[in-house]
Design a protein around this motif. Structure first.
Motif, PDB file in Angstrom:
ATOM      1  N   LEU A 257      42.972  37.984  49.355  1.00 55.51           N
ATOM      2  CA  LEU A 257      42.509  37.541  48.047  1.00 55.51           C
ATOM      3  C   LEU A 257      43.365  38.167  46.954  1.00 55.51           C
ATOM      4  CD1 LEU A 257      38.663  38.147  48.516  1.00 55.51           C
ATOM      5  CD2 LEU A 257      39.878  35.981  48.784  1.00 55.51           C
ATOM      6  N   PRO A 258      43.494  37.510  45.816  1.00 55.34           N
ATOM      7  CA  PRO A 258      44.118  38.181  44.667  1.00 55.34           C
ATOM      8  C   PRO A 258      43.230  39.323  44.184  1.00 55.34           C
ATOM      9  CG  PRO A 258      43.234  36.045  44.032  1.00 55.34           C
ATOM     10  CD  PRO A 258      43.094  36.122  45.516  1.00 55.34           C
ATOM     11  N   LEU A 259      43.847  40.323  43.602  1.00 57.15           N
ATOM     12  CA  LEU A 259      43.089  41.471  43.100  1.00 57.15           C
ATOM     13  C   LEU A 259      41.968  41.031  42.169  1.00 57.15           C
ATOM     14  CD1 LEU A 259      42.827  44.592  42.867  1.00 57.15           C
ATOM     15  CD2 LEU A 259      44.406  44.445  40.923  1.00 57.15           C
ATOM     16  N   ALA A 260      42.194  39.971  41.412  1.00 54.07           N
ATOM     17  CA  ALA A 260      41.177  39.496  40.469  1.00 54.07           C
ATOM     18  C   ALA A 260      39.878  39.114  41.157  1.00 54.07           C
ATOM     19  CB  ALA A 260      41.723  38.298  39.687  1.00 54.07           C
ATOM     20  N   HIS A 261      39.935  38.825  42.459  1.00 51.62           N
ATOM     21  CA  HIS A 261      38.749  38.426  43.214  1.00 51.62           C
ATOM     22  C   HIS A 261      38.241  39.567  44.111  1.00 51.62           C
ATOM     23  CE1 HIS A 261      38.856  34.114  42.116  1.00 51.62           C
ATOM     24  NE2 HIS A 261      40.167  34.336  42.030  1.00 51.62           N
ATOM     25  N   ALA A 262      38.608  40.796  43.775  1.00 50.36           N
ATOM     26  CA  ALA A 262      38.229  41.931  44.617  1.00 50.36           C
ATOM     27  C   ALA A 262      36.718  42.079  44.746  1.00 50.36           C
ATOM     28  CB  ALA A 262      38.835  43.221  44.063  1.00 50.36           C
TER      29      ALA A 262
END
Length: 394
Positions: A368-373
């Motif tokens: 996942l992208p960090l934004a979706h952590a």
């Protein structure tokens, strides 16, 4: 920069935080290319919140590219690709000279009575900003970071930061005789690697126990016999029957403090979590208990004279153990934080092989992208969507 920060129980958010910078001559700053969510991070998400404050940056499984080094770091240069061990060790103190890197005397958090400082892991271990971020300051970079080849996927090397050396140490500590039998309780990421490492290091039989179908299926792909514990009333009895009526030579507990099947331990942890933080810290430090169903099952399953190795994290002070049975049966018990740099040179040649003998590229189920952590934490905690391992990309 953007980083994943703790804001409260089950509340983690990506926020803007100051960029890290060189603070000591032995520092480095890396640009993070991959960072994973560890099962230990879920303890912060749930039971160890009293030792965090809003804004703390989480994460301790990190790799990336060196951006800048301090004047005392002569083994790294900008552009190097590195994996960062989760424990911070100097490499030269009395403990480090004995390869006990998780007990480094230079970074020990003596105020809390703990060992070496850890990235992203509470005030107990130094409140060092973690690696679930775009950039990471790495103290003691003259020793800690592991240089890896510039080619190959991140996931070929990322797990050197924690879970692969943790599994390697667990198997070494388990002292499985050549041709012997190893049982692994818990087939999360560390348990998966324990099973694979056990086969690599000479166990004739490896038996993995879990109750999550996706975890059991993954283990079977790597030649592991599996036992679905949800079908059993007596897990130790089943293991004894499976292994000559005497039990496995060695057992690894890869579950730890939040085991299923321990209702009183869960109740105690939940109750402490409802207290104000100063009270909760005191209660945990003096009277903390763990969920011990798996540990007790491991002790009762191993053969007489066998070894139980703990890689799952425990934090209780009042945990009851069946000492009479352990003494009578001659059970050995070994445990501790992984001394990451002690094992990386042994592991590295296997990671460069085309046949991927440890299956490092068959572990991550979600990237996942960090934004979706935050979504990744929730999914991992609930074991939703077949989630076994989450890797974040800043």
């Amino acid at each position: 920069m953007k980083a994943l920060t703790w804001q409260g129980k089950r509340d983690v958010r990506v926020t803007e935080v100051p960029d890290p910078r060189i603070e000591e001559p032995t520092d480095a700053v890396i640009r993070v290319t991959s960072t994973a969510i560890c099962g230990s991070d879920l303890h912060l998400y749930e039971v160890l919140g009293a030792y965090l404050k809003p804004g703390d940056i989480l994460g301790h499984e990190t790799m990336g590219i060196v951006e800048e080094v301090g004047p005392a770091v002569d083994r790294l240069r900008p552009g190097d690709r590195v994996v960062v061990p989760f424990n911070i060790s100097c490499g030269s103190c009395w403990m480090c000279q004995r390869q006990l890197y998780a007990q480094c005397e230079t970074t020990q958090v003596r105020s809390e009575g703990k060992g070496a400082a850890l990235f992203g892991y509470t005030s107990l271990y130094g409140s060092v900003p973690g690696g679930q971020a775009e950039y990471l300051r790495v103290p003691h970079a003259q020793f800690g970071p592991v240089k890896v080849p510039s080619t190959g996927s991140d996931e070929r090397y990322l797990y050197l930061s924690d879970i692969l050396p943790t599994a390697w140490q667990a198997v070494r500590y388990a002292d499985v005789p050549q041709g012997g039998t190893l049982a692994v309780f818990g087939l999360g990421p560390v348990g998966q690697f324990c099973a694979r490492v056990g086969r690599q290091l000479g166990a004739a039989r490896v038996i993995g126990l879990d109750l999550v179908p996706e975890r059991l299926a993954m283990a079977r792909r790597h030649g592991v016999e599996t036992v679905d514990v949800s079908d059993l009333d007596d897990v130790p009895g089943a293991l004894l029957d499976l292994v000559d009526g005497r039990g496995p030579d060695s057992v690894i507990d890869a579950v730890g403090m939040e085991a299923h099947g321990s209702p009183w331990g869960k109740l105690a942890q939940t109750a402490v979590g409802l207290l104000p933080d100063p009270v909760a810290r005191s209660m945990t430090d003096r009277f903390g208990v763990d969920r011990l169903s798996v540990l007790h099952a491991a002790v009762k399953s191993v053969r007489r004279g066998g070894t139980v190795s703990l890689s799952g994290v425990y934090g209780g002070e009042l945990d009851p153990m069946p000492l009479m049975e352990m003494f009578d049966r001659g059970v050995q018990l070994r445990m501790g934080q992984a001394h990451v740099r002690r094992w990386t040179d042994e592991i590295m040649p296997l990671l460069g092989r085309d046949d991927d003998p440890l299956g490092v590229e068959d572990l991550r189920t979600h990237r996942l992208p960090l934004a979706h952590a935050a979504e990744g934490y929730e999914m991992f905690q609930k074991k939703a969507d077949g989630c076994i391992k989450v890797v974040l990309a800043p």
